[in-house]
Motif scaffolding. Structure first.
Motif, PDB file in Angstrom:
ATOM      1  N   LEU A   1      -2.667  -2.262  -1.141  1.00  0.00           N
ATOM      2  CA  LEU A   1      -1.347  -1.999  -0.688  1.00  0.00           C
ATOM      3  C   LEU A   1      -1.107  -0.782   0.257  1.00  0.00           C
ATOM      4  O   LEU A   1      -0.534  -0.780   1.148  1.00  0.00           O
ATOM      5  CB  LEU A   1      -0.492  -1.546  -2.110  1.00  0.00           C
ATOM      6  CG  LEU A   1       1.042  -1.116  -1.936  1.00  0.00           C
ATOM      7  CD1 LEU A   1       1.622  -2.287  -1.128  1.00  0.00           C
ATOM      8  CD2 LEU A   1       1.572  -1.107  -3.186  1.00  0.00           C
ATOM      9  N   PHE A   2      -2.084   0.494  -0.046  1.00  0.00           N
ATOM     10  CA  PHE A   2      -1.906   1.416   0.897  1.00  0.00           C
ATOM     11  C   PHE A   2      -2.303   1.203   2.248  1.00  0.00           C
ATOM     12  O   PHE A   2      -1.552   1.550   3.209  1.00  0.00           O
ATOM     13  CB  PHE A   2      -2.489   2.623   0.318  1.00  0.00           C
ATOM     14  CG  PHE A   2      -2.697   3.957   1.216  1.00  0.00           C
ATOM     15  CD1 PHE A   2      -1.565   4.751   1.359  1.00  0.00           C
ATOM     16  CD2 PHE A   2      -3.849   4.112   2.065  1.00  0.00           C
ATOM     17  CE1 PHE A   2      -1.781   6.021   1.988  1.00  0.00           C
ATOM     18  CE2 PHE A   2      -3.786   5.260   2.784  1.00  0.00           C
ATOM     19  CZ  PHE A   2      -2.761   6.024   2.836  1.00  0.00           C
ATOM     20  N   ASN A   3      -3.323   0.396   2.345  1.00  0.00           N
ATOM     21  CA  ASN A   3      -3.660  -0.030   3.683  1.00  0.00           C
ATOM     22  C   ASN A   3      -2.930  -0.919   4.328  1.00  0.00           C
ATOM     23  O   ASN A   3      -2.698  -0.793   5.650  1.00  0.00           O
ATOM     24  CB  ASN A   3      -5.450  -0.702   3.764  1.00  0.00           C
ATOM     25  CG  ASN A   3      -6.273   0.264   3.298  1.00  0.00           C
ATOM     26  OD1 ASN A   3      -6.301   1.756   3.622  1.00  0.00           O
ATOM     27  ND2 ASN A   3      -7.310  -0.323   2.782  1.00  0.00           N
ATOM     28  N   TYR A   4      -2.464  -1.865   3.640  1.00  0.00           N
ATOM     29  CA  TYR A   4      -1.465  -2.725   4.048  1.00  0.00           C
ATOM     30  C   TYR A   4       0.032  -1.869   4.810  1.00  0.00           C
ATOM     31  O   TYR A   4       0.328  -2.143   6.091  1.00  0.00           O
ATOM     32  CB  TYR A   4      -0.880  -3.893   3.138  1.00  0.00           C
ATOM     33  CG  TYR A   4       0.285  -4.736   3.867  1.00  0.00           C
ATOM     34  CD1 TYR A   4      -0.106  -5.645   4.438  1.00  0.00           C
ATOM     35  CD2 TYR A   4       1.595  -4.571   3.309  1.00  0.00           C
ATOM     36  CE1 TYR A   4       0.642  -6.623   4.924  1.00  0.00           C
ATOM     37  CE2 TYR A   4       2.350  -5.440   3.919  1.00  0.00           C
ATOM     38  CZ  TYR A   4       1.732  -6.639   4.643  1.00  0.00           C
ATOM     39  OH  TYR A   4       2.984  -7.217   5.187  1.00  0.00           O
ATOM     40  N   LEU A   5       0.546  -0.852   4.057  1.00  0.00           N
ATOM     41  CA  LEU A   5       1.504   0.073   4.522  1.00  0.00           C
ATOM     42  C   LEU A   5       1.236   0.699   5.500  1.00  0.00           C
ATOM     43  O   LEU A   5       2.097   1.156   6.546  1.00  0.00           O
ATOM     44  CB  LEU A   5       2.211   0.785   3.181  1.00  0.00           C
ATOM     45  CG  LEU A   5       2.555  -0.125   2.085  1.00  0.00           C
ATOM     46  CD1 LEU A   5       3.069   0.865   0.773  1.00  0.00           C
ATOM     47  CD2 LEU A   5       3.980  -0.916   2.424  1.00  0.00           C
TER      48      LEU A   5
END
Length: 192
Positions: free
Chosen positions: A144-148
């Motif tokens: 999720l962090f990488n996507y955001l």
């Protein structure tokens, strides 16, 4: 002899008698079902030495055992959402109904089925005990962090940067698609 209630719906009255020992309820909107209750109506108890096994089948799927009913235990509540077929999300529109099957059998056969189900449930717990849940959670959060972070571009992301909910929804949809297409969460290991 039998009744069924899908949580949030009226009592099922569409019991079909297949033969003297097999009965089926047709359950519409199957992927909306979370819990269901199966019970003896009180109209007629099981004959001495008999009980029933309760089974469930998703549209096009095989029956699996939910549990048992006896005169001593004439009703039970079952959670079926935990058994959703791979790649099917709750609320998915189905082309066919699910089936709730009831098989009347001797108490010995009913007890044997219950014990076999308990062994299968135990195997599932063994697998869960071998999985490091905190590691899986860390990998999901990292995904999720990488996507955001990929939306950052020239914008400096800080802990106070507002993020639209639609971005989270796109991540969630992509995440579920990857799990379905990869037949699991193997893609999370490739991101390390």
């Amino acid at each position: 002899m039998f009744g069924a209630i899908v949580a949030g719906r009226l009592v099922q009255t569409n019991l079909q008698r297949i033969d003297d020992t097999h009965f089926v309820f047709t359950l519409e909107r199957p992927y909306d079902i979370n819990h269901l209750t199966v019970f003896l109506t009180g109209e007629m108890p099981f004959p001495d030495g008999y009980g029933a096994t309760v089974h469930f089948a998703w549209p096009g799927g095989e029956y699996f055992l939910l549990g048992t009913l006896t005169n001593a235990r004439p009703s039970a509540i079952y959670k079926v959402r935990g058994h959703l077929p791979p790649g099917v999300a709750p609320g998915t529109v189905a082309n066919a109904p699910a089936q709730l099957g009831i098989e009347v059998a001797t108490l010995g056969a009913v007890e044997t089925a219950a014990q076999a189900s308990a062994v299968q449930t135990g195997k599932g717990r063994e697998v869960a005990q071998r999985v490091d849940v905190s590691l899986v959670a860390q990998k999901i959060v990292k995904n999720l962090f990488n996507y955001l972070h990929s939306f950052g571009g020239d914008v400096k992301l800080t802990p106070d940067t507002p993020i639209p909910l639609s971005v989270f929804q796109r991540w969630y949809d992509n995440f579920n698609r990857k799990i379905t297409n990869d037949s699991g969460a193997a893609f999370l290991d490739r991101e390390d």
